[in-house]
Design an enzyme around this catalytic site. Sequence first.
Site, PDB file in Angstrom:
ATOM      1  CB  SER A  60      -0.775  -0.036   1.385  1.00 26.53           C
ATOM      2  OG  SER A  60      -1.395   1.282   1.477  1.00 26.53           O
ATOM      3  CE1 TYR A 119      -3.939  -2.131   5.046  1.00 23.83           C
ATOM      4  CE2 TYR A 119      -3.402   0.143   4.368  1.00 23.83           C
ATOM      5  CZ  TYR A 119      -3.319  -1.299   3.966  1.00 23.83           C
ATOM      6  OH  TYR A 119      -3.308  -1.349   2.647  1.00 23.83           O
TER       7      TYR A 119
END
Length: 369
Positions: A144, A168
């Site tokens: 990501s 995350y």
Amino acid sequence: MAGGEVVAVAAAAAGTSRTVLVTGGAGYIGSHTVLQLLAAGFRVVVADSLGNSSELAVRRVAALAGDKARNLSLHKVDIRDKGGLEKVFSSTRFDAVVHFAGLKAVGESVQKPLLYYDHNVAGTIILLEVMAAHGCKKLVFSSSAAVYGSPKNSPCTEEFPLTPHNPYGRTKLIAEEICRDIYHSDSEWSIILLRYFNPVGAHPSGYLGEDPCGIPNNLMPFVQQVAVGRRPSLTIFGNDYATKDGTGVRDYIHVVDLAEGHIAALRKLFESSIGCQAYNLGTGKGTSVLEIVNAFEKVSGKKIPLVIGPRRPGDAEILFSSAAKAEREFKWKAKYGIEEMCRDQWNWASKNPFGYASPDSTKQNGHSH
């Protein structure tokens, strides 16, 4: 979740084409990638716990794939269940793995960090152990742009500092570091780490799209839910940024372009010994929140009522990618613009106002569209 339960989507045909395991293949990006893999001639086995995704997504992939659906099968298994994963690897010899499985809500990761480390880090370790035990050493990993945190400049290249702001993002960075360490310990591994920017849109058919469980954690599903009447208004977090219209700027990429990026990455893995390398997948263009809202209003004919809220802590002002490395080495480039992203998102939303739980979902279940 009990591992190894096989849900027959279609009988996988024997053949000489390459076989790929896709973890999290029932999810948003996973399902679109599975469809593109089938179209490109791969045999695909999906391993998904179905905890934050829908089996209906895989059934719709099968319907959209037509004759190639015979090369698709689904195992209902959680990647943290080593025994269940072992059964999947014992049943099929995989040429490569595309690893999407995990949790992805930034806000939830702040509230429940251990849950995120368990799914995204421990799950990845178990997958890598089982891959190694079965001699499968080619991996495309779904990372990501969150690994970059809030870069001071854009466009953001793969060499930018890795300083994630939330659990995350840290789980993705730790998983990347594990992959780099594995390659350094055993050069037979070939690993591509794909750092996505902001995936949006849906399959042009309108039968595959993002189906977030609970409150969405990114802009487009919120816009979509306001447009179909599920939410009264859209909150914009901050309109006093030093951008052209005061709202945050991000790099939005069509999910079909992203899926094609995974095919290009896989081809690169099979071509050469690549080591362990990271690639950005984005458009290389920044678009503001208001520009997205205006484009969505244009394609949908719906007014999106706005509420201006305070900035969210940690939100970057401007963040967009340089995808030059992927363009150069994969011969891949994002094709879709913002209006097409919004058009396909609206097509999905209007056909499936409640996602895969829409009342007419079952009717669309087993037919080609």
